[in-house]
Design a protein around this motif. Structure first.
Motif, PDB file in Angstrom:
ATOM      1  N   GLN A 580     -18.210 -29.281  34.204  1.00  0.00           N
ATOM      2  CA  GLN A 580     -19.547 -28.938  33.726  1.00  0.00           C
ATOM      3  C   GLN A 580     -19.828 -27.478  33.980  1.00  0.00           C
ATOM      4  O   GLN A 580     -19.195 -26.841  34.793  1.00  0.00           O
ATOM      5  CB  GLN A 580     -20.583 -29.792  34.450  1.00  0.00           C
ATOM      6  CG  GLN A 580     -20.341 -31.256  34.259  1.00  0.00           C
ATOM      7  CD  GLN A 580     -21.272 -32.034  35.120  1.00  0.00           C
ATOM      8  OE1 GLN A 580     -22.169 -31.464  35.724  1.00  0.00           O
ATOM      9  NE2 GLN A 580     -21.080 -33.322  35.158  1.00  0.00           N
ATOM     10  N   LYS A 581     -20.821 -27.028  33.271  1.00  0.00           N
ATOM     11  CA  LYS A 581     -21.138 -25.620  33.435  1.00  0.00           C
ATOM     12  C   LYS A 581     -22.438 -25.407  34.156  1.00  0.00           C
ATOM     13  O   LYS A 581     -22.864 -24.286  34.327  1.00  0.00           O
ATOM     14  CB  LYS A 581     -21.201 -24.950  32.064  1.00  0.00           C
ATOM     15  CG  LYS A 581     -19.860 -24.919  31.389  1.00  0.00           C
ATOM     16  CD  LYS A 581     -19.939 -24.055  30.176  1.00  0.00           C
ATOM     17  CE  LYS A 581     -18.696 -24.234  29.317  1.00  0.00           C
ATOM     18  NZ  LYS A 581     -18.438 -25.631  28.964  1.00  0.00           N
ATOM     19  N   GLY A 582     -23.073 -26.459  34.569  1.00  0.00           N
ATOM     20  CA  GLY A 582     -24.288 -26.299  35.357  1.00  0.00           C
ATOM     21  C   GLY A 582     -25.501 -25.877  34.556  1.00  0.00           C
ATOM     22  O   GLY A 582     -26.395 -25.231  35.081  1.00  0.00           O
ATOM     23  N   ILE A 584     -28.434 -26.959  33.761  1.00  0.00           N
ATOM     24  CA  ILE A 584     -29.266 -28.121  34.113  1.00  0.00           C
ATOM     25  C   ILE A 584     -30.437 -28.273  33.152  1.00  0.00           C
ATOM     26  O   ILE A 584     -30.748 -29.369  32.687  1.00  0.00           O
ATOM     27  CB  ILE A 584     -29.777 -27.965  35.549  1.00  0.00           C
ATOM     28  CG1 ILE A 584     -28.586 -27.978  36.517  1.00  0.00           C
ATOM     29  CG2 ILE A 584     -30.710 -29.094  35.897  1.00  0.00           C
ATOM     30  CD1 ILE A 584     -28.983 -27.936  37.936  1.00  0.00           C
ATOM     31  N   LYS A 585     -31.053 -27.142  32.851  1.00  0.00           N
ATOM     32  CA  LYS A 585     -32.259 -27.239  32.012  1.00  0.00           C
ATOM     33  C   LYS A 585     -31.919 -27.820  30.652  1.00  0.00           C
ATOM     34  O   LYS A 585     -32.661 -28.631  30.099  1.00  0.00           O
ATOM     35  CB  LYS A 585     -32.898 -25.858  31.863  1.00  0.00           C
ATOM     36  CG  LYS A 585     -33.642 -25.465  33.112  1.00  0.00           C
ATOM     37  CD  LYS A 585     -34.689 -24.405  32.984  1.00  0.00           C
ATOM     38  CE  LYS A 585     -34.404 -23.309  32.041  1.00  0.00           C
ATOM     39  NZ  LYS A 585     -35.302 -22.161  32.231  1.00  0.00           N
ATOM     40  N   PHE A 588     -31.431 -31.571  31.098  1.00  0.00           N
ATOM     41  CA  PHE A 588     -32.709 -32.263  31.267  1.00  0.00           C
ATOM     42  C   PHE A 588     -33.472 -32.329  29.955  1.00  0.00           C
ATOM     43  O   PHE A 588     -34.046 -33.352  29.579  1.00  0.00           O
ATOM     44  CB  PHE A 588     -33.554 -31.536  32.324  1.00  0.00           C
ATOM     45  CG  PHE A 588     -33.251 -31.934  33.735  1.00  0.00           C
ATOM     46  CD1 PHE A 588     -33.754 -31.224  34.801  1.00  0.00           C
ATOM     47  CD2 PHE A 588     -32.446 -33.036  34.001  1.00  0.00           C
ATOM     48  CE1 PHE A 588     -33.478 -31.600  36.093  1.00  0.00           C
ATOM     49  CE2 PHE A 588     -32.168 -33.419  35.291  1.00  0.00           C
ATOM     50  CZ  PHE A 588     -32.679 -32.699  36.343  1.00  0.00           C
ATOM     51  N   LEU A 589     -33.486 -31.200  29.238  1.00  0.00           N
ATOM     52  CA  LEU A 589     -34.265 -31.160  28.000  1.00  0.00           C
ATOM     53  C   LEU A 589     -33.679 -32.107  26.971  1.00  0.00           C
ATOM     54  O   LEU A 589     -34.415 -32.803  26.250  1.00  0.00           O
ATOM     55  CB  LEU A 589     -34.301 -29.731  27.458  1.00  0.00           C
ATOM     56  CG  LEU A 589     -35.276 -28.828  28.190  1.00  0.00           C
ATOM     57  CD1 LEU A 589     -35.140 -27.403  27.717  1.00  0.00           C
ATOM     58  CD2 LEU A 589     -36.686 -29.316  27.965  1.00  0.00           C
ATOM     59  N   PHE A 591     -32.036 -34.758  27.607  1.00  0.00           N
ATOM     60  CA  PHE A 591     -32.358 -36.119  28.045  1.00  0.00           C
ATOM     61  C   PHE A 591     -33.776 -36.518  27.620  1.00  0.00           C
ATOM     62  O   PHE A 591     -34.036 -37.609  27.090  1.00  0.00           O
ATOM     63  CB  PHE A 591     -32.210 -36.165  29.571  1.00  0.00           C
ATOM     64  CG  PHE A 591     -32.522 -37.475  30.183  1.00  0.00           C
ATOM     65  CD1 PHE A 591     -33.644 -37.640  30.967  1.00  0.00           C
ATOM     66  CD2 PHE A 591     -31.699 -38.575  29.951  1.00  0.00           C
ATOM     67  CE1 PHE A 591     -33.906 -38.862  31.540  1.00  0.00           C
ATOM     68  CE2 PHE A 591     -31.979 -39.793  30.514  1.00  0.00           C
ATOM     69  CZ  PHE A 591     -33.095 -39.942  31.319  1.00  0.00           C
ATOM     70  N   MET A 592     -34.716 -35.563  27.845  1.00  0.00           N
ATOM     71  CA  MET A 592     -36.113 -35.857  27.506  1.00  0.00           C
ATOM     72  C   MET A 592     -36.268 -36.067  26.007  1.00  0.00           C
ATOM     73  O   MET A 592     -36.972 -36.987  25.549  1.00  0.00           O
ATOM     74  CB  MET A 592     -36.979 -34.693  27.978  1.00  0.00           C
ATOM     75  CG  MET A 592     -38.458 -34.945  27.765  1.00  0.00           C
ATOM     76  SD  MET A 592     -39.411 -33.478  28.008  1.00  0.00           S
ATOM     77  CE  MET A 592     -39.041 -32.606  26.522  1.00  0.00           C
TER      78      MET A 592
END
Lengths: 606, 98
Positions: A580-582, A584-585, A588-589, A591-592
């Motif tokens: 993974q490249k980390g 995160i945002k 998360f986005l 996913f939302m």
């Protein structure tokens, strides 16, 4: 009533006078060394009187002076036994010590503590006399320990030097191991024979004397540097040359052999101990002769030569000839002390250079030292009719014609030829050829102290063998008839050693020195014995303690097994499988967004 | 569904949105995670108490325990990032080695 005991006691008391005067003004006088030397020479001359009386009439004396204590049934008193062994050894020792003291007046004349040096030498001489004239084992032990302590003090004379301190400590430790055997013997005699007096020991019978004689053999191994407890003798060359000449060639190291000679009535009937002594002496003489071949320090070569001759004395005891061993002790003292004094003269003249690879060409520069060095080496190797011949040749003849261990005999003969080899090496490197030392030295041997002392021992080296062996009472009958090849054996192997060594030295003189072979490394590292014994054992115990206590318990079980292994495993596997490249945002986005979309789209059900 | 449940469910959704949408600080995501745990706890307790599900009464406690563990883990990750970079900006979580 003749003057036997009075003269002997007078001689011994004269020796103690300078020690008593050491608390007065005389001790701080500049003439104290001269005083000590004169006292020794007077003691020598006075002790010759009882010796002549003994030679003429065979009179022996036991002087029992002072009753010290009685422990239940055992009586301890101060008693001197003046018999064949002590009467002949005392004048020889005093003569050699007289010459050595005169020599050390020249050698140590620039030392600020020269008075203390002479006091130590005199103390050593007194304890050696106590050892030699002792009639009971307690007094012998006093002398034994005394010479050990004086050896320690004298080896570490230049105590600012680490090597000297290590060597002194080594001498004391190795001697101590031998002392364990001595004390075991004393305890056995106390328990079984209820005495420490030599007379009572010799007349009480017991079926088996193995244990005390083993103890005595261990004591002799420690004190006389036999194989197993030998490394202290070459290390003891850290002391000044007079110390090496007195202690470690003539007097102290023969104390072990002297002890075995004193107990010869017990040893003559014990075949086991004789065989042990024979094999031990044979191994010692061969091993130290091999080690002497590749040493480069002139004092170490002579030290190994001493060790080899001590092994020869043990061999003589092993073939049940204690009187021959004693004769070899007396004759050996002369030429060995002289060899040490000559090497001291060479060392001092070359401005404290001890390496024979840096000497050379002294034949023309130091004629007197050269003469005495050559005569001393010839006497050592047993040249016919010099001193060494009268004892060494007789020993080889007796060994050849006796029913003994053939292997021990063979390696004794090999060691005899090696004696000639390393003597040739000393003479070749130190005396012959072109000079290899720095030319900026003033070489002068014209000091009368030096010349007179070496001259006395030189005359002794040439004539003493003849004089002593024709004056003493006949003891054991020497072998009179033997085949001519056995008679010539000693001479033949010695000549072989000389010729081989000279040829090898001359041939390889100009060659380049290659990488040392395995045999060379064995010989010059003293058979790896000091390396193994002094380094391997402490290293093993330290390594075991480090591995078991520190690494095994602490590091492995407490630290690594659960905590660190788990974390390590997790880290490795996570880095392995994560790509993974980390971001995160983004995750998360997305996913939302997926949730909202699924809720909106899948709202229509039904 | 009664009003209480909708209320609490809305609180949960709000915290979830807060966790998924944040700008720079990682700390805000962790705080919203705590909010999610809190709303779940309240909903669980209200349901169990209202419906007399007695044997399930231990579940809020268990949820609290695991929430505490996970909060500690999240905080340790935050501390590690903050140790390396000095702040907890989420733009620092890249694969650069320095």
């Amino acid at each position: 009533m003749n003057m036997f005991s009075s003269c002997m006691i007078t001689a011994l008391v004269i020796l103690t006078l300078p020690i008593i005067m050491s608390s007065t003004k005389l001790y701080k006088n500049k003439l104290y060394p001269y005083y000590v030397k004169t006292a020794t020479s007077y003691a020598f001359m006075i002790s010759m009187i009882p010796t002549m009386m003994f030679i003429y009439s065979g009179q022996e004396t036991i002087i029992s002076n002072w009753h010290w204590m009685t422990i239940q049934t055992m009586k301890l008193s101060m008693s001197f036994k003046l018999d064949y062994f002590s009467m002949i050894f005392v004048p020889v020792a005093l003569f050699v010590t007289w010459s050595i003291m005169e020599f050390s007046m020249w050698y140590m004349h620039s030392d600020p503590y020269i008075n203390r040096f002479f006091k130590y030498l005199l103390l050593f001489l007194i304890t050696m006399m106590v050892l030699v004239t002792a009639n009971n084992m307690f007094q012998l032990f006093i002398g034994w320990e005394g010479v050990g302590i004086m050896s320690f003090l004298l080896i570490g004379w230049w105590y600012g030097r680490t090597d000297a301190n290590t060597a002194a400590l080594q001498a004391v430790l190795y001697n101590r191991i031998g002392d364990v055997g001595f004390i075991m013997t004393m305890a056995w005699f106390l328990l079984n024979l209820n005495t420490w007096d030599l007379q009572q020991i010799f007349i009480t019978t017991n079926d088996n004397f193995n244990l005390p004689l083993l103890g005595l053999l261990l004591a002799a191994t420690g004190k006389s540097a036999q194989f197993g407890l030998h490394p202290w003798l070459p290390s003891a060359m850290e002391g000044p040359t007079p110390v090496s000449a007195l202690l470690h060639s003539s007097t102290m190291v023969v104390a072990g052999v002297f002890l075995l000679i004193r107990f010869h009535p017990l040893m003559e009937h014990n075949q086991t101990i004789q065989t042990l002594t024979l094999c031990l002496g044979a191994i010692t003489t061969l091993f130290t002769a091999i080690c002497a071949l590749t040493q480069n320090d002139i004092k170490k070569i002579v030290a190994f030569s001493t060790s080899s001759q001590l092994g020869l004395m043990m061999v003589t005891i092993g073939i049940n000839q204690p009187y021959l061993a004693f004769l070899h002790i007396c004759t050996h003292a002369f030429f060995k002390a002289m060899l040490f004094m000559c090497s001291g003269s060479v060392i001092h003249s070359l401005n404290d250079e001890q390496d024979i690879r840096k000497m050379g060409g002294l034949f023309k520069v130091l004629p007197f030292t050269t003469t005495s060095l050559i005569i001393g080496s010839l006497a050592l190797t047993g040249m016919p009719f010099l001193t060494g011949f009268y004892s060494k040749d007789l020993i080889i003849e007796s060994a050849n014609t006796s029913n003994t261990n053939a292997w021990a005999l063979l390696i004794t003969l090999v060691a005899t030829s090696l004696t000639a080899a390393y003597s040739t090496r000393i003479m070749f490197f130190a005396l012959l050829g072109q000079p290899r030392f720095s030319p900026m030295i003033l070489i002068n041997e014209n000091n009368p102290l030096l010349i007179n002392s070496i001259k006395r021992l030189l005359i002794g080296s040439v004539f003493a063998g003849y004089i002593i062996s024709h004056s003493i009472t006949p003891t054991t009958i020497p072998q009179m008839t033997m085949p001519h090849y056995l008679k010539m054996t000693a001479l033949a192997v010695t000549t072989l050693g000389f010729i081989l060594a000279l040829e090898l030295n001359l041939t390889t003189q100009g060659l380049k020195f290659n990488y040392p072979s395995n045999y060379f490394k064995f010989s010059s590292l003293l058979g790896y014995y000091p390396t193994i014994m002094h380094r391997l054992t402490p290293k093993t115990s330290l390594t075991i303690s480090q591995k078991s206590a520190s690494m095994l318990l602490d590091s492995i079980w407490l630290e690594n097994t659960l905590p660190k292994s788990i974390s390590y495993f997790q880290m490795k596997s996570s880095t392995l499988i994560s790509n993974q490249k980390g971001l995160i945002k983004l995750y998360f986005l997305s996913f939302m967004l997926t949730m909202i979309l699924s809720l909106l789209i899948l709202n229509y059900h039904g | 569904m009664s009003m209480v449940y909708i209320n609490i469910f809305l609180a949960f959704i709000l915290s979830l949105m807060g966790m998924l949408v944040y700008r720079s600080h990682l700390m805000s995501s962790l705080l919203c995670l705590e909010g999610m745990m809190l709303s779940l706890f309240v909903m669980m307790s209200v349901t169990i108490l209202n419906n007399h599900l007695t044997l399930a009464s231990m579940m809020p406690i268990v949820l609290l325990v695991f929430a505490a563990c996970e909060a500690a883990l999240g905080l340790s990750l935050l501390v590690m990032v903050s140790n390396t970079y000095g702040t907890d900006y989420v733009q620092n979580l890249n694969l650069l080695q320095c």
